[in-house]
Scaffold this motif. Structure first.
Motif, PDB file in Angstrom:
ATOM      1  N   ARG A 112      -1.586  -5.231  -3.208  1.00 55.57           N
ATOM      2  CA  ARG A 112      -2.787  -5.909  -1.687  1.00 55.57           C
ATOM      3  C   ARG A 112      -0.985  -5.827  -1.136  1.00 55.57           C
ATOM      4  NH1 ARG A 112      -4.377 -10.419  -3.434  1.00 55.57           N
ATOM      5  NH2 ARG A 112      -6.116 -10.143  -3.498  1.00 55.57           N
ATOM      6  N   ASP A 113      -1.427  -5.449  -0.087  1.00 59.31           N
ATOM      7  CA  ASP A 113       0.226  -4.915   1.217  1.00 59.31           C
ATOM      8  C   ASP A 113       0.573  -4.882   0.497  1.00 59.31           C
ATOM      9  OD1 ASP A 113      -1.411  -6.865   3.438  1.00 59.31           O
ATOM     10  OD2 ASP A 113      -1.185  -8.730   2.349  1.00 59.31           O
ATOM     11  N   CYS A 114       0.623  -2.942  -0.385  1.00 64.90           N
ATOM     12  CA  CYS A 114       1.398  -2.440  -0.847  1.00 64.90           C
ATOM     13  C   CYS A 114       1.799  -1.366  -0.194  1.00 64.90           C
ATOM     14  CB  CYS A 114       1.574  -1.796  -2.445  1.00 64.90           C
ATOM     15  SG  CYS A 114       1.337  -3.740  -3.836  1.00 64.90           S
ATOM     16  N   ASN A 115       3.308  -1.183   0.294  1.00 64.34           N
ATOM     17  CA  ASN A 115       3.564   0.648   0.288  1.00 64.34           C
ATOM     18  C   ASN A 115       3.533   0.967  -1.298  1.00 64.34           C
ATOM     19  OD1 ASN A 115       4.749   2.769   1.303  1.00 64.34           O
ATOM     20  ND2 ASN A 115       6.833   1.860   2.483  1.00 64.34           N
ATOM     21  N   LEU A 116       2.601   2.125  -0.834  1.00 65.40           N
ATOM     22  CA  LEU A 116       2.486   3.237  -2.250  1.00 65.40           C
ATOM     23  C   LEU A 116       2.492   4.815  -1.937  1.00 65.40           C
ATOM     24  CD1 LEU A 116      -0.266   1.585  -3.431  1.00 65.40           C
ATOM     25  CD2 LEU A 116       2.053   1.922  -5.010  1.00 65.40           C
ATOM     26  N   SER A 117       3.255   4.763  -0.066  1.00 56.03           N
ATOM     27  CA  SER A 117       3.745   6.318  -0.159  1.00 56.03           C
ATOM     28  C   SER A 117       4.651   7.416  -1.122  1.00 56.03           C
ATOM     29  CB  SER A 117       4.771   6.602   1.489  1.00 56.03           C
ATOM     30  OG  SER A 117       3.558   5.277   2.119  1.00 56.03           O
ATOM     31  N   GLU A 118       3.141   8.147  -1.245  1.00 53.95           N
ATOM     32  CA  GLU A 118       3.689   9.511  -1.854  1.00 53.95           C
ATOM     33  C   GLU A 118       4.064   8.924  -3.729  1.00 53.95           C
ATOM     34  OE1 GLU A 118       7.114  11.839  -0.733  1.00 53.95           O
ATOM     35  OE2 GLU A 118       7.375  10.363   0.450  1.00 53.95           O
ATOM     36  N   ALA A 119       3.238   8.055  -4.183  1.00 57.45           N
ATOM     37  CA  ALA A 119       3.122   7.139  -5.753  1.00 57.45           C
ATOM     38  C   ALA A 119       2.507   8.418  -5.781  1.00 57.45           C
ATOM     39  CB  ALA A 119       2.323   5.965  -4.833  1.00 57.45           C
ATOM     40  N   SER A 120       1.862   8.497  -7.067  1.00 57.84           N
ATOM     41  CA  SER A 120       1.191   9.752  -7.736  1.00 57.84           C
ATOM     42  C   SER A 120       0.376   8.515  -9.078  1.00 57.84           C
ATOM     43  CB  SER A 120       1.905  10.237  -8.524  1.00 57.84           C
ATOM     44  OG  SER A 120       1.183  11.194  -9.667  1.00 57.84           O
ATOM     45  N   PHE A 121      -1.256   8.728  -8.843  1.00 56.48           N
ATOM     46  CA  PHE A 121      -1.630   8.583  -9.331  1.00 56.48           C
ATOM     47  C   PHE A 121      -2.826   9.529 -10.301  1.00 56.48           C
ATOM     48  CE2 PHE A 121      -1.320   4.893  -6.768  1.00 56.48           C
ATOM     49  CZ  PHE A 121      -1.162   3.739  -7.511  1.00 56.48           C
ATOM     50  N   PHE A 168      -7.361  -1.263  -3.492  1.00 50.95           N
ATOM     51  CA  PHE A 168      -6.347  -1.282  -2.314  1.00 50.95           C
ATOM     52  C   PHE A 168      -6.118  -2.102  -1.276  1.00 50.95           C
ATOM     53  CE2 PHE A 168      -6.423   2.130  -5.390  1.00 50.95           C
ATOM     54  CZ  PHE A 168      -5.581   2.178  -5.878  1.00 50.95           C
ATOM     55  N   GLU A 169      -6.143  -2.843  -1.048  1.00 50.13           N
ATOM     56  CA  GLU A 169      -6.191  -3.789   0.257  1.00 50.13           C
ATOM     57  C   GLU A 169      -4.987  -3.654   1.545  1.00 50.13           C
ATOM     58  OE1 GLU A 169      -6.991  -7.218  -1.278  1.00 50.13           O
ATOM     59  OE2 GLU A 169      -9.274  -7.526  -2.202  1.00 50.13           O
ATOM     60  N   ARG A 170      -5.111  -3.480   2.345  1.00 51.86           N
ATOM     61  CA  ARG A 170      -4.692  -3.264   3.257  1.00 51.86           C
ATOM     62  C   ARG A 170      -3.202  -2.297   2.410  1.00 51.86           C
ATOM     63  NH1 ARG A 170      -6.500  -8.068   3.478  1.00 51.86           N
ATOM     64  NH2 ARG A 170      -4.095  -9.301   2.375  1.00 51.86           N
ATOM     65  N   CYS A 171      -2.991  -1.502   2.469  1.00 52.45           N
ATOM     66  CA  CYS A 171      -1.611  -0.512   1.531  1.00 52.45           C
ATOM     67  C   CYS A 171      -1.683   0.628   2.425  1.00 52.45           C
ATOM     68  CB  CYS A 171      -2.408   0.116  -0.300  1.00 52.45           C
ATOM     69  SG  CYS A 171      -1.959  -1.502  -1.171  1.00 52.45           S
ATOM     70  N   LYS A 172      -0.063   1.144   2.672  1.00 52.67           N
ATOM     71  CA  LYS A 172       0.145   2.259   2.710  1.00 52.67           C
ATOM     72  C   LYS A 172      -0.270   3.261   2.091  1.00 52.67           C
ATOM     73  CE  LYS A 172       4.080   4.847   6.271  1.00 52.67           C
ATOM     74  NZ  LYS A 172       4.764   3.977   6.285  1.00 52.67           N
ATOM     75  N   LEU A 173      -1.108   4.754   2.281  1.00 58.86           N
ATOM     76  CA  LEU A 173      -1.466   5.387   0.887  1.00 58.86           C
ATOM     77  C   LEU A 173      -1.169   7.202   1.590  1.00 58.86           C
ATOM     78  CD1 LEU A 173      -4.486   3.646  -0.296  1.00 58.86           C
ATOM     79  CD2 LEU A 173      -2.139   4.350  -1.667  1.00 58.86           C
ATOM     80  N   VAL A 174      -0.117   6.961   2.163  1.00 64.08           N
ATOM     81  CA  VAL A 174       0.444   8.136   2.691  1.00 64.08           C
ATOM     82  C   VAL A 174       0.936   9.106   2.069  1.00 64.08           C
ATOM     83  CG1 VAL A 174       1.734   9.287   4.466  1.00 64.08           C
ATOM     84  CG2 VAL A 174       0.882   6.835   5.476  1.00 64.08           C
ATOM     85  N   ALA A 175      -0.086  10.478   1.860  1.00 64.02           N
ATOM     86  CA  ALA A 175       0.857  11.233   0.717  1.00 64.02           C
ATOM     87  C   ALA A 175       0.531  11.328  -0.626  1.00 64.02           C
ATOM     88  CB  ALA A 175       1.516  12.334   1.137  1.00 64.02           C
ATOM     89  N   THR A 176      -0.486   9.768  -0.949  1.00 65.50           N
ATOM     90  CA  THR A 176      -0.754  10.078  -2.377  1.00 65.50           C
ATOM     91  C   THR A 176      -0.790  10.562  -2.729  1.00 65.50           C
ATOM     92  OG1 THR A 176      -0.098   7.050  -1.567  1.00 65.50           O
ATOM     93  CG2 THR A 176      -0.971   7.551  -3.589  1.00 65.50           C
ATOM     94  N   LEU A 198      -5.003   6.283   4.820  1.00 69.67           N
ATOM     95  CA  LEU A 198      -4.848   6.905   4.163  1.00 69.67           C
ATOM     96  C   LEU A 198      -4.342   8.736   4.744  1.00 69.67           C
ATOM     97  CD1 LEU A 198      -8.463   5.698   2.424  1.00 69.67           C
ATOM     98  CD2 LEU A 198      -6.657   6.082   0.959  1.00 69.67           C
ATOM     99  N   ASN A 199      -3.283   8.568   5.348  1.00 72.22           N
ATOM    100  CA  ASN A 199      -3.030   9.390   6.070  1.00 72.22           C
ATOM    101  C   ASN A 199      -2.267  10.529   5.101  1.00 72.22           C
ATOM    102  OD1 ASN A 199      -3.886   9.462   8.670  1.00 72.22           O
ATOM    103  ND2 ASN A 199      -3.222   7.975   8.789  1.00 72.22           N
ATOM    104  N   GLY A 200      -2.626  11.934   4.699  1.00 67.43           N
ATOM    105  CA  GLY A 200      -2.163  12.768   4.067  1.00 67.43           C
ATOM    106  C   GLY A 200      -2.387  12.653   2.259  1.00 67.43           C
TER     107      GLY A 200
END
Length: 221
Positions: A141-150, A160-168, A185-187
């Protein structure tokens, strides 16, 4: 249109009202160490590659784990608040009934971890590694997960609520009742693994370029 049923909130950690202040022995984590009902304040955890430590009913408030290496660590009924977990390496570790609030998690390594009933709230977790992890009843929730890997992770009943998932990265992940709402969810990568996901309409546009690329479609702007 797939809508699904409301997901339950993860169970809250059960922590005693009174905890013992951390001692030097609690800070210097050892192989097979058991750390029960301890209040860790702004201290630095020293891991040195300790194997199989167990933390139960503990609170970590502004505690530094940065750069620590632990193997098969267990965290149950634990609260992290304002802790620094950046670049910590928690290999094959487990988190159950845990909250992680306003923590720095840049580059955190949790590969092959098991997470159940965990809430990450307001955390900076860019470039975090959840590869091959198993997540069930987890909320970001309200997390920056940019470039994280799942990558290759198994996600069930995850939000995933209000998260930044750019290039995740989600390549080869499996999703069962995974929901995205209010997310960037860009990229995002591995979009073909989103089978089983529920994406809010406002978020879907962020998937357009990734979907087009996966299908070999060129979009002219």
């Amino acid at each position: 249109m797939r809508t699904g049923h409301p997901l339950r909130e993860p169970k809250a950690p059960r922590i005693p009202k009174t905890l013992a202040p951390a001692t030097d022995a609690d800070v210097n984590v050892e192989h097979d160490g058991k750390y029960l009902s301890v209040a860790y304040g702004p201290v630095t955890i020293i891991g040195n590659g300790a194997e199989d430590p167990e933390f139960e009913r503990c609170r970590f408030e502004r505690t530094w784990f940065s750069g620590v290496t632990l193997h098969r660590a267990g965290f149950a009924d634990v609260e992290f608040s304002g802790a620094d977990l950046a670049n910590a390496r928690l290999f094959n570790s487990r988190m159950f009934t845990t909250t992680v609030t306003n923590c720095r998690m840049t580059g955190l390594q949790l590969p092959e971890a098991g997470l159940r009933d965990v809430v990450f709230d307001g955390c900076r977790a860019d470039m975090a590694n959840f590869r091959f992890a198993h997540l069930r009843d987890v909320v970001f929730r309200d997390c920056n997960l940019s470039e994280a890997s799942f990558q290759n992770a198994e996600l069930a009943h995850v939000r995933f609520e209000r998260c930044k998932l750019v290039a995740t990265q989600f390549s080869n992940a499996s999703m069962n009742d995974v929901r995205f709402s209010g997310c960037d969810l860009n990229g995002v990568r591995g979009v073909t693994s989103f089978d089983g996901a529920i994406v809010a309409g406002a978020d879907a546009m962020g998937l357009l370029d990734a979907l087009a690329s996966a299908l070999g479609i060129t979009i002219e702007h």
